[in-house]
Design a protein around this motif. Structure first.
Motif, PDB file in Angstrom:
ATOM      1  N   ALA A 139     -40.859  -4.759  -0.299  1.00  0.00           N
ATOM      2  CA  ALA A 139     -41.021  -3.569  -1.120  1.00  0.00           C
ATOM      3  C   ALA A 139     -39.695  -3.072  -1.688  1.00  0.00           C
ATOM      4  O   ALA A 139     -39.610  -2.650  -2.843  1.00  0.00           O
ATOM      5  N   LEU A 140     -38.628  -3.145  -0.877  1.00  0.00           N
ATOM      6  CA  LEU A 140     -37.341  -2.584  -1.313  1.00  0.00           C
ATOM      7  C   LEU A 140     -36.544  -3.549  -2.177  1.00  0.00           C
ATOM      8  O   LEU A 140     -35.921  -3.151  -3.157  1.00  0.00           O
ATOM      9  N   PHE A 141     -36.548  -4.825  -1.795  1.00  0.00           N
ATOM     10  CA  PHE A 141     -35.652  -5.770  -2.470  1.00  0.00           C
ATOM     11  C   PHE A 141     -36.399  -6.921  -3.129  1.00  0.00           C
ATOM     12  O   PHE A 141     -35.789  -7.877  -3.582  1.00  0.00           O
ATOM     13  N   GLU A 142     -37.711  -6.848  -3.130  1.00  0.00           N
ATOM     14  CA  GLU A 142     -38.533  -7.920  -3.679  1.00  0.00           C
ATOM     15  C   GLU A 142     -38.145  -9.280  -3.136  1.00  0.00           C
ATOM     16  O   GLU A 142     -38.065 -10.260  -3.874  1.00  0.00           O
ATOM     17  N   SER A 143     -37.885  -9.321  -1.828  1.00  0.00           N
ATOM     18  CA  SER A 143     -37.576 -10.611  -1.219  1.00  0.00           C
ATOM     19  C   SER A 143     -38.628 -10.879  -0.144  1.00  0.00           C
ATOM     20  O   SER A 143     -39.431 -10.016   0.165  1.00  0.00           O
ATOM     21  N   THR A 144     -38.599 -12.090   0.416  1.00  0.00           N
ATOM     22  CA  THR A 144     -39.588 -12.382   1.448  1.00  0.00           C
ATOM     23  C   THR A 144     -38.941 -12.319   2.818  1.00  0.00           C
ATOM     24  O   THR A 144     -38.997 -13.260   3.587  1.00  0.00           O
ATOM     25  N   GLY A 145     -38.320 -11.213   3.122  1.00  0.00           N
ATOM     26  CA  GLY A 145     -37.841 -11.044   4.479  1.00  0.00           C
ATOM     27  C   GLY A 145     -36.341 -10.960   4.645  1.00  0.00           C
ATOM     28  O   GLY A 145     -35.851 -10.850   5.756  1.00  0.00           O
ATOM     29  N   ALA A 146     -35.583 -10.976   3.570  1.00  0.00           N
ATOM     30  CA  ALA A 146     -34.135 -10.870   3.697  1.00  0.00           C
ATOM     31  C   ALA A 146     -33.640  -9.666   2.894  1.00  0.00           C
ATOM     32  O   ALA A 146     -34.296  -9.211   1.965  1.00  0.00           O
ATOM     33  N   THR A 147     -32.466  -9.154   3.302  1.00  0.00           N
ATOM     34  CA  THR A 147     -31.835  -8.091   2.505  1.00  0.00           C
ATOM     35  C   THR A 147     -30.779  -8.752   1.625  1.00  0.00           C
ATOM     36  O   THR A 147     -30.345  -9.868   1.914  1.00  0.00           O
ATOM     37  N   PRO A 148     -30.344  -8.062   0.555  1.00  0.00           N
ATOM     38  CA  PRO A 148     -29.326  -8.673  -0.306  1.00  0.00           C
ATOM     39  C   PRO A 148     -28.020  -8.897   0.462  1.00  0.00           C
ATOM     40  O   PRO A 148     -27.728  -8.172   1.398  1.00  0.00           O
ATOM     41  N   GLN A 149     -27.285  -9.886   0.042  1.00  0.00           N
ATOM     42  CA  GLN A 149     -25.992 -10.194   0.651  1.00  0.00           C
ATOM     43  C   GLN A 149     -25.013  -9.048   0.401  1.00  0.00           C
ATOM     44  O   GLN A 149     -24.913  -8.548  -0.711  1.00  0.00           O
ATOM     45  N   LEU A 150     -24.304  -8.629   1.459  1.00  0.00           N
ATOM     46  CA  LEU A 150     -23.331  -7.556   1.301  1.00  0.00           C
ATOM     47  C   LEU A 150     -21.991  -8.138   0.867  1.00  0.00           C
ATOM     48  O   LEU A 150     -21.610  -9.221   1.319  1.00  0.00           O
ATOM     49  N   PRO A 151     -21.253  -7.411   0.002  1.00  0.00           N
ATOM     50  CA  PRO A 151     -19.906  -7.888  -0.326  1.00  0.00           C
ATOM     51  C   PRO A 151     -19.022  -7.823   0.923  1.00  0.00           C
ATOM     52  O   PRO A 151     -19.305  -7.076   1.857  1.00  0.00           O
ATOM     53  N   ARG A 152     -17.947  -8.597   0.893  1.00  0.00           N
ATOM     54  CA  ARG A 152     -17.084  -8.737   2.072  1.00  0.00           C
ATOM     55  C   ARG A 152     -16.556  -7.415   2.617  1.00  0.00           C
ATOM     56  O   ARG A 152     -16.462  -7.226   3.823  1.00  0.00           O
ATOM     57  N   ASP A 153     -16.240  -6.488   1.714  1.00  0.00           N
ATOM     58  CA  ASP A 153     -15.632  -5.242   2.178  1.00  0.00           C
ATOM     59  C   ASP A 153     -16.669  -4.253   2.720  1.00  0.00           C
ATOM     60  O   ASP A 153     -16.332  -3.156   3.117  1.00  0.00           O
ATOM     61  N   GLN A 154     -17.963  -4.634   2.676  1.00  0.00           N
ATOM     62  CA  GLN A 154     -18.963  -3.732   3.234  1.00  0.00           C
ATOM     63  C   GLN A 154     -19.527  -4.243   4.558  1.00  0.00           C
ATOM     64  O   GLN A 154     -20.480  -3.695   5.103  1.00  0.00           O
ATOM     65  N   VAL A 155     -18.935  -5.320   5.058  1.00  0.00           N
ATOM     66  CA  VAL A 155     -19.320  -5.832   6.373  1.00  0.00           C
ATOM     67  C   VAL A 155     -18.349  -5.217   7.379  1.00  0.00           C
ATOM     68  O   VAL A 155     -17.229  -4.855   7.015  1.00  0.00           O
ATOM     69  N   LEU A 156     -18.781  -5.076   8.636  1.00  0.00           N
ATOM     70  CA  LEU A 156     -17.881  -4.507   9.651  1.00  0.00           C
ATOM     71  C   LEU A 156     -16.573  -5.301   9.673  1.00  0.00           C
ATOM     72  O   LEU A 156     -16.596  -6.536   9.742  1.00  0.00           O
ATOM     73  N   PRO A 157     -15.437  -4.603   9.604  1.00  0.00           N
ATOM     74  CA  PRO A 157     -14.153  -5.315   9.549  1.00  0.00           C
ATOM     75  C   PRO A 157     -13.715  -5.811  10.918  1.00  0.00           C
ATOM     76  O   PRO A 157     -14.151  -5.304  11.947  1.00  0.00           O
ATOM     77  N   ASP A 158     -12.828  -6.828  10.927  1.00  0.00           N
ATOM     78  CA  ASP A 158     -12.215  -7.270  12.177  1.00  0.00           C
ATOM     79  C   ASP A 158     -11.062  -6.336  12.513  1.00  0.00           C
ATOM     80  O   ASP A 158     -10.385  -5.837  11.608  1.00  0.00           O
ATOM     81  N   LEU A 159     -10.832  -6.120  13.807  1.00  0.00           N
ATOM     82  CA  LEU A 159      -9.628  -5.390  14.206  1.00  0.00           C
ATOM     83  C   LEU A 159      -8.435  -6.315  14.003  1.00  0.00           C
ATOM     84  O   LEU A 159      -8.530  -7.523  14.218  1.00  0.00           O
ATOM     85  N   ARG A 160      -7.307  -5.756  13.594  1.00  0.00           N
ATOM     86  CA  ARG A 160      -6.130  -6.587  13.367  1.00  0.00           C
ATOM     87  C   ARG A 160      -5.154  -6.360  14.504  1.00  0.00           C
ATOM     88  O   ARG A 160      -4.239  -5.521  14.426  1.00  0.00           O
ATOM     89  N   ILE A 161      -5.367  -7.062  15.595  1.00  0.00           N
ATOM     90  CA  ILE A 161      -4.511  -6.870  16.770  1.00  0.00           C
ATOM     91  C   ILE A 161      -3.305  -7.803  16.694  1.00  0.00           C
ATOM     92  O   ILE A 161      -2.187  -7.426  16.992  1.00  0.00           O
TER      93      ILE A 161
END
Lengths: 309, 367
Positions: A112-134
């Motif tokens: 209903a939201l994305f007209e897909s069959t069970g997946a959400t759209p791919q998120l751009p790299r900067d919208q994924v949880l970032p890695d800590l930079r230790i």
């Protein structure tokens, strides 16, 4: 060939793969130590993973996605609580229904939201949880690949310590355990069995959903149909393998994550069929449950609805 | 009459409530619930197609989809009657299906008269054996069957996936499926059965003898549970294990027996799938038949007649869901899964319905 498999990246992927298991297993622990079986972990993880990805698509902020996932986890857990604690539905049946529900709901909504069959759209790299930079990846590539992980990885480890403290050192933990072992006695002592069990189930939902969020917007950058692929059940197995103890469960999760990491890395290189490595956690759990190694004894009132006399 | 009403009313209310909630969901997504349910019902039970011509398709497919659910529903029900929750039906049916295919692939020289019974027998025995494991573990070590059956599902799927991939696949086939079974191992479809009566049932509808076998299984399960000593003892253990023990019944033995029968019924799904439909083992073929079996058994109140009716309802939902997928703008066939889950939840929360309904129908409050 041996060194192709056993090297520092194996450690890194073990940690990555164990994290969602640890979060979900800790969740299961709060519910089950309170006496409520939670085989809905799988469904709650799916709900969390889908909510995290969807909310992040709309807000662009993965942390809002994480919070929304926890909210969704609380709601689903509340449903499990309502069914099992208020209306004394069989805990396993209710959990199973929730698992089936969240195979369907994300697919239905993504259509209903994305007209897909069970997946959400791919998120751009900067919208994924970032890695800590230790560590600086340029100067210390190996250390960086092991320690530069998502914040949720460290949160999961922290939560193991917190859970151990809460369970064995606080009044809430004592009451939770009492309600799981002997609700009649707890009730007589003035503890509200219902409230404590609800608390356990709700915490369980928030944590399992956090594990789901880690999968969709941490390890990956979208939700896909049935993306947990049985991880909720592995977490449950780890909980039993770790004998319903936070540290034990964490070690079991690390071990199961290690098995998964090896299975992935062995693909196509070694002649041991992948399927057999993937089976190990399940076989081991059965062995432990049967008491053939170190017997796992469940909380005494696990699975039994409490009816106040 | 009063008991019958009591047995029927809760499942019916649960289904109705699920459809109402499903309708709200459909509305929220942005389609018309009436249109969705109209499509669902007409494509599952309608005797005429869109052009007004008579068709076997709707009923034919509904019963075809109901067949595995009858087996899995019975499997769950038998275990339930002994107080066991067999979540392992999913694994047991995979093992059964693979065993049937293995016979059909390996003994191609044998005539159909021998091969078909052998393959059927293999499916039953394999399912029974896989069901026996958690039964024995529970009887011997007291370990909970729910956890063991969940674990055994994954182990079963891993095992048959390994066998398919490494030993029985056509070389280079990208699809995870075995080589086909011998042609004489195929069992008759309804076309063959109905042709002598002058009925032109289309060959493409995979409804086959397994459906009749499923009906027979319903009858046999009824005989077993309510007309034999074993069945009596299983039910005794299910309703009160300590009393049964005191009455001289071996609880351990009944647990194993119930799980063996349950697994055997689960394994029979393989007959429909392999011998009647695909004529080979196709990996991951089950869209959760084993789990749907829990819904079917609960809704059917663990009685063979109830199981049959509930399986047909779910078969109809599966059939209708495909058409909802195609003919509505936004709702997908996943609605069916959601409906199924809500039905299970409601049936499981009988306490809720009993107290609500008792207000209107006082006779229901007494148990």
């Amino acid at each position: 060939m041996f060194r192709d498999i056993f090297n520092y990246t194996l450690i890194a992927s073990t940690i990555r793969l164990s994290t969602p298991l640890i979060l979900a297993a800790l969740g299961g622990l709060y519910s089950e130590r309170g006496g409520v079986i939670n085989i809905a972990l799988e469904g709650i993880m799916l709900a969390g993973a889908f909510t995290a990805a969807t909310v992040t698509v709309y807000t662009g902020d993965p942390w809002i996605g994480v919070l929304a996932a926890m909210g969704a986890g609380l709601l689903v857990a509340a449903l499990h609580g309502l069914a099992t604690i208020n209306y004394r539905a069989d805990q396993v049946v209710s959990g199973m229904a929730i698992n089936i529900l969240f195979l369907g709901v994300p697919a239905l909504l993504s259509g209903a939201l994305f007209e897909s069959t069970g997946a959400t759209p791919q998120l751009p790299r900067d919208q994924v949880l970032p890695d800590l930079r230790i560590f600086n990846p340029q100067s210390f590539p190996k250390l960086a690949s092991i320690f530069n992980q998502k914040p949720l990885v460290y949160l999961a480890l922290l939560l193991v310590a917190v859970t151990a403290y809460v369970l064995y050192r606080t009044r809430f933990g004592l009451r939770l355990r009492a309600v799981g072992e002997n609700p009649e006695a707890a009730d007589t002592a003035g503890v509200s069995v219902m409230k404590i069990r609800y608390a356990g189930v709700l915490i369980s939902g928030a944590l399992a959903a956090l594990g789901g969020a880690y999968l969709s917007i941490g390890q990956n950058s979208l939700f896909t149909r049935n993306m947990t692929a049985g991880r909720g059940f592995i977490a449950l197995a780890a909980l039993i393998f770790g004998r319903w103890d936070p540290v034990g469960a964490m070690l079991a999760c690390l071990f199961f994550g290690f098995a998964e990491a090896i299975a992935i890395r062995m693909q196509g290189t070694v002649n041991i069929p992948n399927q057999f490595i993937q089976m190990t956690p399940y076989v081991l759990t059965m062995v432990v449950l049967a008491g053939l190694i170190r017997r796992a004894i469940p909380p005494r009132s696990l699975g039994i609805a409490y009816v106040k006399e | 009459m009063k008991t019958l009403l009591r047995e029927l009313i809760f499942p019916l209310v649960a289904v109705l409530a699920a459809f109402i909630i499903g309708g709200v969901i459909v509305l929220a997504i942005g389609d018309s619930p009436f249109e969705v349910y109209r499509i669902l019902i007409s494509s599952a039970f309608g005797l005429f197609d869109a052009l007004g011509n008579f068709t076997y398709d709707n009923w034919g497919y509904t019963l075809f989809y109901a067949t595995p659910l009858i087996f899995t529903g019975l499997a769950v029900a038998v275990a339930f009657k002994c107080g066991l929750l067999n979540i392992g039906v999913e694994g047991q049916l995979y093992v059964g299906a693979f065993a049937a295919a293995w016979i059909g692939i390996s003994f191609t020289k044998l005539p159909g008269m021998v091969l078909v019974p052998m393959a059927i027998f293999a499916a039953i025995v394999a399912g029974a054996a896989w069901g026996a494991i958690p039964g024995l573990l529970k009887a011997r070590f007291g370990s909970h069957e729910v956890i063991n059956t969940i674990m055994l599902n994954f182990i079963a799927i891993g095992l048959v996936s390994y066998l398919t991939q490494n030993h029985y696949k056509v070389r280079g086939d990208p699809i995870m499926q075995t080589v086909p079974i011998a042609e004489q191992a195929h069992i008759a479809r309804f076309r063959t059965l109905l042709a002598p009566f002058g009925l032109d049932f289309p060959q493409r509808i995979p409804l086959n003898i397994s459906f009749l076998l499923a009906l027979l299984a319903c009858f046999l399960v009824w005989v077993f549970l309510w007309r034999t000593k074993w069945g009596y003892e299983i039910r005794a253990v299910g309703s009160n294990p300590s009393a049964a023990e005191y009455g001289g019944i071996s609880v351990q033995r009944q647990i194993v027996l119930a799980m063996v029968v349950s697994g055997a019924l689960a394994g029979m799904v393989g007959i429909n799938e392999v011998l009647g439909y695909r004529y080979r083992y196709y990996h991951d073929f089950s869209p959760g038949y084993g789990f749907a079996g829990i819904a079917v058994a609960l809704l059917g109140r663990n009685h063979p007649v109830g199981v049959l009716l509930a399986a047909i309802l779910f078969g109809a939902l599966n059939r209708g869901g495909l058409f909802v997928d195609i003919f509505t703008a936004k709702v997908s066939k996943d609605l069916v899964q959601v409906l199924q889950a809500i039905i299970i939840l409601f049936v499981a929360m009988e306490v809720l319905f009993r107290s609500a309904l008792a207000r209107f129908i006082p006779a229901l409050s007494k148990r």
